[in-house]
Design a protein around this motif. Structure first.
Motif, PDB file in Angstrom:
ATOM      1  N   GLY A 161       9.618 -28.999 -13.305  1.00 10.92           N
ATOM      2  CA  GLY A 161      10.573 -27.899 -13.353  1.00 10.92           C
ATOM      3  C   GLY A 161      11.534 -28.006 -14.525  1.00 10.92           C
ATOM      4  N   VAL A 162      11.688 -29.197 -15.122  1.00  8.25           N
ATOM      5  CA  VAL A 162      12.568 -29.366 -16.272  1.00  8.25           C
ATOM      6  C   VAL A 162      11.787 -29.033 -17.521  1.00  8.25           C
ATOM      7  CG1 VAL A 162      14.034 -30.975 -17.519  1.00  8.25           C
ATOM      8  CG2 VAL A 162      13.834 -31.147 -15.048  1.00  8.25           C
ATOM      9  N   GLN A 163      12.241 -28.056 -18.272  1.00 14.62           N
ATOM     10  CA  GLN A 163      11.508 -27.575 -19.424  1.00 14.62           C
ATOM     11  C   GLN A 163      12.389 -27.594 -20.660  1.00 14.62           C
ATOM     12  OE1 GLN A 163      10.101 -23.709 -18.436  1.00 14.62           O
ATOM     13  NE2 GLN A 163       9.053 -24.377 -16.574  1.00 14.62           N
ATOM     14  N   ALA A 164      11.772 -27.913 -21.801  1.00 14.94           N
ATOM     15  CA  ALA A 164      12.520 -27.894 -23.055  1.00 14.94           C
ATOM     16  C   ALA A 164      12.717 -26.456 -23.513  1.00 14.94           C
ATOM     17  CB  ALA A 164      11.753 -28.678 -24.118  1.00 14.94           C
ATOM     18  N   PRO A 165      13.868 -26.147 -24.123  1.00 13.48           N
ATOM     19  CA  PRO A 165      14.092 -24.797 -24.624  1.00 13.48           C
ATOM     20  C   PRO A 165      13.242 -24.549 -25.858  1.00 13.48           C
ATOM     21  CG  PRO A 165      15.892 -26.240 -25.261  1.00 13.48           C
ATOM     22  CD  PRO A 165      15.012 -27.030 -24.347  1.00 13.48           C
ATOM     23  N   ASP A 166      12.926 -23.305 -26.085  1.00  8.29           N
ATOM     24  CA  ASP A 166      12.154 -22.937 -27.272  1.00  8.29           C
ATOM     25  C   ASP A 166      13.063 -22.930 -28.503  1.00  8.29           C
ATOM     26  OD1 ASP A 166       9.842 -22.622 -25.794  1.00  8.29           O
ATOM     27  OD2 ASP A 166      10.278 -20.512 -25.349  1.00  8.29           O
ATOM     28  N   ILE A 167      12.656 -23.637 -29.552  1.00 12.71           N
ATOM     29  CA  ILE A 167      13.422 -23.668 -30.790  1.00 12.71           C
ATOM     30  C   ILE A 167      12.712 -22.784 -31.814  1.00 12.71           C
ATOM     31  CG2 ILE A 167      14.377 -25.116 -32.608  1.00 12.71           C
ATOM     32  CD1 ILE A 167      15.536 -25.615 -29.838  1.00 12.71           C
ATOM     33  N   PHE A 194      24.930 -32.769 -35.354  1.00  6.80           N
ATOM     34  CA  PHE A 194      23.690 -33.494 -35.135  1.00  6.80           C
ATOM     35  C   PHE A 194      23.266 -34.263 -36.386  1.00  6.80           C
ATOM     36  CE2 PHE A 194      23.433 -32.113 -31.046  1.00  6.80           C
ATOM     37  CZ  PHE A 194      23.267 -30.760 -30.883  1.00  6.80           C
ATOM     38  N   VAL A 195      23.474 -33.639 -37.572  1.00  8.76           N
ATOM     39  CA  VAL A 195      23.113 -34.311 -38.816  1.00  8.76           C
ATOM     40  C   VAL A 195      23.961 -35.557 -39.006  1.00  8.76           C
ATOM     41  CG1 VAL A 195      23.135 -34.105 -41.329  1.00  8.76           C
ATOM     42  CG2 VAL A 195      22.219 -32.252 -39.931  1.00  8.76           C
ATOM     43  N   GLN A 224      15.407 -31.795 -32.057  1.00 10.23           N
ATOM     44  CA  GLN A 224      15.220 -33.209 -31.740  1.00 10.23           C
ATOM     45  C   GLN A 224      16.316 -33.709 -30.802  1.00 10.23           C
ATOM     46  OE1 GLN A 224      15.089 -35.118 -35.544  1.00 10.23           O
ATOM     47  NE2 GLN A 224      13.006 -34.395 -36.029  1.00 10.23           N
ATOM     48  N   ALA A 225      17.535 -33.258 -31.063  1.00  9.08           N
ATOM     49  CA  ALA A 225      18.647 -33.683 -30.202  1.00  9.08           C
ATOM     50  C   ALA A 225      18.466 -33.172 -28.781  1.00  9.08           C
ATOM     51  CB  ALA A 225      19.970 -33.182 -30.784  1.00  9.08           C
ATOM     52  N   CYS A 226      18.079 -31.885 -28.645  1.00 10.35           N
ATOM     53  CA  CYS A 226      17.849 -31.316 -27.305  1.00 10.35           C
ATOM     54  C   CYS A 226      16.689 -32.009 -26.610  1.00 10.35           C
ATOM     55  CB  CYS A 226      17.582 -29.814 -27.415  1.00 10.35           C
ATOM     56  SG  CYS A 226      19.026 -28.835 -27.883  1.00 10.35           S
ATOM     57  N   ASP A 227      15.633 -32.306 -27.358  1.00 11.76           N
ATOM     58  CA  ASP A 227      14.492 -33.020 -26.773  1.00 11.76           C
ATOM     59  C   ASP A 227      14.903 -34.397 -26.277  1.00 11.76           C
ATOM     60  OD1 ASP A 227      12.862 -30.895 -27.230  1.00 11.76           O
ATOM     61  OD2 ASP A 227      11.977 -31.687 -29.084  1.00 11.76           O
ATOM     62  N   ALA A 228      15.802 -35.045 -27.037  1.00 10.18           N
ATOM     63  CA  ALA A 228      16.244 -36.375 -26.634  1.00 10.18           C
ATOM     64  C   ALA A 228      17.013 -36.315 -25.320  1.00 10.18           C
ATOM     65  CB  ALA A 228      17.124 -36.983 -27.726  1.00 10.18           C
ATOM     66  N   ILE A 229      17.865 -35.298 -25.199  1.00 12.42           N
ATOM     67  CA  ILE A 229      18.616 -35.115 -23.956  1.00 12.42           C
ATOM     68  C   ILE A 229      17.654 -34.821 -22.804  1.00 12.42           C
ATOM     69  CG2 ILE A 229      20.281 -33.637 -22.742  1.00 12.42           C
ATOM     70  CD1 ILE A 229      21.732 -33.269 -25.354  1.00 12.42           C
ATOM     71  N   LEU A 230      16.686 -33.946 -23.058  1.00  9.03           N
ATOM     72  CA  LEU A 230      15.743 -33.552 -22.016  1.00  9.03           C
ATOM     73  C   LEU A 230      14.896 -34.737 -21.563  1.00  9.03           C
ATOM     74  CD1 LEU A 230      14.948 -30.910 -20.567  1.00  9.03           C
ATOM     75  CD2 LEU A 230      13.088 -30.694 -22.205  1.00  9.03           C
ATOM     76  N   GLU A 231      14.485 -35.557 -22.504  1.00 11.41           N
ATOM     77  CA  GLU A 231      13.679 -36.730 -22.161  1.00 11.41           C
ATOM     78  C   GLU A 231      14.492 -37.720 -21.319  1.00 11.41           C
ATOM     79  OE1 GLU A 231      10.515 -39.034 -21.613  1.00 11.41           O
ATOM     80  OE2 GLU A 231      10.534 -37.043 -22.551  1.00 11.41           O
TER      81      GLU A 231
END
Length: 455
Positions: A161-167, A194-195, A224-231
């Motif tokens: 149910g946890v999904q990454a947002p579309d970038i 983020f940079v 990448q930052a959002c993916d890191a949080i999601l992971e």
């Protein structure tokens, strides 16, 4: 349930900028590495909270519904144990009789209704009602205690149910930014944060972005930052789910059973008097049905009767010449929407919603007058008046009996609410760690538990 990490980070960035900028202007705020770290940690915390709420809230609502059902079943069970009688709902019974096509069945149903009211008058009293509610609380608490015997099931392999947002890519970035509702200036600030979290001491990456205006690199870094949080969210939630496998809720701390205030609104001896008059009227009503069958047995036009209702009679060629007189019964058609209110309307007596001494005294007096009229059988000039009199008395007796005892419903509602809170206080800590599969399994197990308890 999906967590829009980009939106969470964007909202947090905006709030942080407004808090740190004296004028609340995003352009006046330069984030520090500490700000970036705080942003990531707060984003992770909120994402976990959002995911937990998506799993726990439906489970809590389901438990609330189970406790509500448990309270209703417990009340009915306690009444049976103590021999109490529930509301007769005579008006609903009357509606059900409109489809009866047998005089024998009609009489049987009517006699059953009178017998039910007789039982209610004889058994229901304030003391017994108070004991019944106290017993109800004990029974309901017994079910809530059983919730501590339900173990949490196996966890699914991943936090489904946890999904990454579309970038979006760089070509559509100007029209569809990752964080959707923020300004270009806000997006630049977010990208810089983020940079800066991965830039070297010489600012190589920042300089490259500034010289080439490489928004694709900004978007990639944001993703990448959002993916890191999601992971990290997946890891946290998966670990939580595995940690509660096989565990059961702690024994709940049950609320104190309140003292219920129950009192008589209608004197018992008066109900007995009215019951006796209705039973006398039933004898005449039974003779009427024997003589006439179903014809008029549920009430009809009765201009010569003296039961209830007012009617208008024309005395000339226009409405101006008419008079209103007390005719006994209001016109009605034989359909399920008919109500006993047609028979019990009284302009010169107390209202039906007033359970006081005057109301029942008025009804008793009228029934005595009705019963004093001798029934002449098929030769009676107005046999329908006995039918209307019976339904009038039954309607009054039903309403007065159903409302004869007043119970402090607020105390009962407060107890049910406290019981729900106690159940959730016990199950909630486990629910906060469950994943969707475990929540569904726990719900099914709780349903099964209630079914076994109700047997």
């Amino acid at each position: 349930m999906s967590v829009d990490v980009a939106q969470v980070v964007s909202d947090l960035t905006s709030k942080m900028a407004q808090a740190k900028s004296p004028l609340g202007d995003l352009g006046d705020w330069q984030p520090s590495p500490a700000d970036v770290q705080m942003l990531f940690l707060e984003a992770l915390r909120l994402c976990v909270s959002i995911d937990v709420d998506g799993v726990a809230s439906p489970l809590r609502q389901h438990l609330d519904d189970l406790v509500d059902t448990c309270c209703k079943v417990s009340l009915a069970r306690a009444w049976r144990e103590l021999g109490l009688v529930g509301p007769a709902k005579v008006d609903e019974r009357y509606g059900a009789l409109l489809d009866v096509d047998s005089s024998e069945l009609l009489l049987r149903r009517v006699e059953q209704t009178v017998a039910y009211l007789r039982s209610s008058v004889g058994k229901n009293n304030p003391d017994a009602m108070g004991r019944a509610y106290a017993r109800t609380c004990e029974l309901a608490e017994g079910f809530v205690l059983r919730l501590s015997s339900v173990p949490v099931g196996e966890a699914s392999e991943s936090a489904a149910g946890v999904q990454a947002p579309d970038i979006p890519d760089d070509e559509s970035l100007g029209e569809s930014r990752p964080e959707e509702l923020v300004s270009d200036e806000h997006f630049q600030r977010l990208s810089q944060m983020f940079v800066s979290s991965v830039d070297d001491d010489e600012g190589t990456l920042s300089r490259a972005i500034a010289e080439r205006d490489d928004r694709h690199a900004e978007t990639e870094r944001f993703g990448q930052a959002c993916d890191a949080i999601l992971e990290e969210l997946r890891r946290v939630r998966t670990a939580d789910a595995r940690s509660v496998v096989g565990r059961s809720a702690e024994t709940p701390s049950l609320p104190k059973v309140p003292r219920f205030s129950c009192s008589s609104k209608v004197p018992h001896e008066k109900l007995v008097e009215l019951l006796l008059e209705v039973e006398r009227s039933l004898v005449t009503y039974r003779r009427y049905v024997t003589d006439f069958g179903l014809m008029g047995a549920l009430g009809c036009y009765a201009g010569a009767s003296d039961c209830a209702g007012w009617s208008r009679r024309s005395t000339g060629w226009c409405d101006e010449y008419s008079e209103v007189h007390y005719s006994g019964v209001l016109p009605q058609s034989r359909h399920r929407g008919a109500s006993l209110d047609y028979f019990s309307e009284e302009l010169d007596g107390p209202g039906d919603d007033q359970f006081d001494q005057g109301d029942i005294d008025f009804a008793i007096d009228r029934m005595r007058k009705f019963n004093a009229i001798r029934y002449e059988g098929i030769l009676d000039p107005d046999p329908s008046r006995y039918v209307n009199a019976f339904w009038y008395g039954l309607s009054k007796l039903g309403k007065l009996t159903d409302g004869a005892i007043e119970v402090d419903e607020s105390a009962w509602d407060d107890f049910c609410m406290a019981l729900k809170k106690a159940a959730w206080a016990s199950v909630g800590p486990l629910a906060a760690r469950m994943n969707e599969k475990q929540s569904k399994d726990y719900t099914e197990a709780a349903d099964k538990l209630l079914g076994e308890w109700m047997v």
